[in-house]
Design an enzyme around this catalytic site. Structure first.
Site: not given
Length: 662
Positions: A322, A410-411, A606
């Site tokens: 997404d 979808y939210d 890192i």
């Protein structure tokens, strides 16, 4: 940049990252491009291709971030001595069916570099090209015939776009799937799919290249799918009493440009068309040392992987990324005051570039507010002292940064929560205040099926029967977070504090066993890969060059939320994909590929990638709209302070409202 496995990966922070939101106020080198800068970039790039105006599209424009060393140097200087760093833009375009990676210098108004991407995969899909592709079926005769054969009204048909994935093909054009829905009697289009009909659109040509009408499955009914409050009919419930949030002294935070300061925290809030919210330069004030100390240099959601568990012809390709395919930031929606955010919230706008390079404003993209949820920061009641009872309680107040991204059905409610105790919650756990950090809501992606009762189902339906002719397909959500921690400095190490059971064998105690901590420091990237849930351990970022007064390593530890490991086989194509050009990618630009270098990571700068996940088995309570499902994790100080940093925190002043209960 996403990994589709629930693992931790660590690398030197020298890779492509995403950028930030235009606001008036103090300059910060990680501030995103302003609307005027988007326009400037558009002009410069188009001038470089004067003969290609009509087939040049902008898939991505954002700040080309300055090197970390330059940003850290800038942050270390007092305000009067800070100079504006060179502003550059990273641009990804499509031109003559090729993807170009372009760097634009805004100060010299010139193109610094222009490289044609030669690898597998394609860039972010724009809203503009998806909108055009979605309209093509409505004037395509084979599709019109299919609609007529089903006895449907074309004016009640709407279509949407779906990425196609990659399943071993050597080469595939830049295409997208189109599926359509019937909205007669309901706005809940995802509950009424025209199952069996699909189209393929060539995005470079914006023409339909393939058409299929395989099955004639009944269209699920509109009855019971309405979710708008204005259309609901009695009885209503459950009844919820009103409440008010009062801050007599006003907000406890300040926003200066993109820099937010609150309580003992200061950080930078950015925005990216792909990643959405970005937190940078987060430092916390140490009361004992009288200075701000570094915690987090850069953090954002790198990817969200959503594979559906139906391997049939019409569904197998539904394995979405997404963020990289559709854009978390591009899919952000305006937040609703008093609904998405409480009355004490402050809102911020954001901007991104459309496919022609012009700036697009997202109103109320963020809200920032202090959360007074009735939780306890710390407490103790002492009753062991003769003749005395001591009770000390400190109420908890946290700062929330929120954005909502609606990707198709979808939210996603994305929260970043800062605590005065030094913790940062991402995605949030199921904690005692019932407050979500990543919330999944919206509508299920359902499949039309010829069933009205589970007794009719023979074999695997790949989901749950929710209503007549309506299957809620099983699926996953895996969110991968990019976390560049700088725990009191850049040079950090990753330590696994393993909890190991020990047997008492010398008869020195009535006990037969106990557990202790056995620490191991990861020397290389491969040693740092960790699949959560296999054995009890605490995962800690430490600064090996600094210690507390008692001699402990200064650190921050990761506290995972609920653990959901991927269940797809490791060689399944969706598990392999990832990268900057993630649409139809082949897995040659992923964390798994990068980590093959197996570089040394001890006492280095890192980065951690942490993946949290949900296995979603739909149920009838998810129909017709899904109550929010929450989850997350926490970064918590571990011997970072010499003692409890909120020991001396004074409770906030409270307004005493009359008690109206009888």
């Amino acid at each position: 940049m996403a990994s589709s496995t629930l693992m931790l990966f660590f690398f030197l922070s020298s890779f492509f990252t995403f950028s930030p939101i235009p606001c008036l106020g103090r300059y910060h080198p990680l501030d995103p491009l302003t609307p005027s800068e988007f326009t400037q970039v558009r002009t410069i790039v188009k001038k470089s291709y004067p003969n290609s105006i009509h087939n040049l599209t902008f898939q991505y424009i954002a700040l080309d971030e300055p090197d970390k060393s330059l940003v850290k140097s800038w942050l270390s200087k007092p305000n009067p001595k800070r100079k504006t760093l060179t502003r550059r833009a990273l641009v990804i375009t499509r031109l003559d069916k090729h993807s170009h990676e372009i760097v634009v210098d805004l100060s010299t108004r010139s193109v610094v570099s222009d490289k044609v991407y030669g690898g597998h995969g394609y860039p972010l899909l724009t809203l503009d090209e998806q909108a055009v592709a979605s309209e093509l079926p409505l004037s395509y005769k084979p599709f019109l015939d299919s609609v007529e054969k089903r006895g449907l009204n074309l004016s009640e048909v709407v279509c949407s776009t779906f990425s196609v994935g990659w399943f071993g093909e050597e080469h595939k054009k830049r295409v997208i799937k189109i599926l359509c829905y019937y909205i007669e009697g309901t706005p809940n289009l995802y509950m009424r799919p025209l199952e069996g009909i699909s189209l393929v659109v060539d995005l470079d040509e914006l023409k339909i290249s393939e058409y299929y009408d395989r099955d004639r499955i009944p269209v699920p009914k509109a009855q019971g799918t309405e979710y708008r409050l204005s259309k609901q009919k009695p009885p209503f419930g459950p009844k919820l009493n009103g409440f008010a949030i009062v801050q007599p002294e006003g907000p406890g935070f300040k926003i200066d440009g993109h820099t937010i300061s609150w309580a003992n925290w200061v950080f930078h809030l950015g925005f990216d068309v792909r990643a959405g919210p970005i937190i940078s330069s987060a430092s916390i004030y140490d009361l004992e040392k009288s200075t701000y100390r570094q915690v987090l240099y850069r953090a954002f959601i790198s990817e969200l992987f959503v594979p559906y568990m139906d391997p049939t012809e019409e569904w197998y390709y539904k394995t979405f990324f997404d963020a990289g395919e559709f854009g978390f930031g591009q899919s952000a929606v305006p937040l609703e005051p008093l609904a998405d955010c409480p009355e004490n919230a402050v809102f911020m706008d954001a901007y991104y570039a459309s496919s022609d390079g012009t700036p697009v404003k997202l109103s109320n993209a963020f809200c920032i507010f202090e959360q007074h949820a009735g939780s306890v920061l710390w407490r103790h009641t002492e009753t062991e002292i003769p003749g005395e009872v001591i009770t000390e309680v400190r109420p908890e107040v946290n700062l929330i940064v929120r954005m909502v991204s609606t990707v198709g059905n979808y939210d996603y409610i994305l929260d970043w929560e800062f605590k005065p105790s030094g913790s940062i919650k991402f995605g949030g756990t199921y904690d005692t205040n019932f407050f979500y950090m990543v919330g999944l809501s919206g509508l299920l992606e359902v499949k039309g099926a010829p069933y009205t009762n589970t007794g009719q189902i023979k074999g695997d339906a790949y989901g749950t029967l929710l209503a007549d002719y309506t299957i809620g397909v099983y699926h996953d959500h895996f969110l991968t977070y990019y976390l560049d921690l700088d725990v009191d400095g850049e040079a950090n190490s990753f330590v696994k504090n393993n909890l190991v059971t020990k047997r008492v064998t010398d008869h020195s105690s009535p006990r037969k066993s106990y557990w202790t901590v056995v620490s191991e420091t990861a020397k290389t990237e491969s040693e740092a890969k960790t699949q959560l849930g296999l054995k009890p351990s605490e995962l800690v970022f430490i600064n090996p060059n600094k210690k507390t007064k008692p001699g402990n390593n200064i650190g921050y530890r990761l506290i995972p939320g609920s653990i959901s490991n991927p269940l797809l086989s490791h060689d399944d194509y969706p598990q392999i994909r990832g990268g900057q050009f993630i649409d139809q990618s082949h897995g040659d630009d992923t964390l798994a590929t990068w980590s093959l270098r197996n570089r040394a990571i001890e006492n280095k700068d890192i980065v951690m990638w942490y993946t949290m996940g949900f296995h979603h088995v739909p149920c009838q309570e998810d129909f017709p709209v899904m109550p929010t499902l929450s989850g997350g994790f926490e970064l918590r100080p571990t011997n970072f302070f010499e003692s409890n940093p909120v020991l001396k925190a004074k409770p906030p002043k409270r307004e005493h409202l009359p008690n109206c209960t009888k």
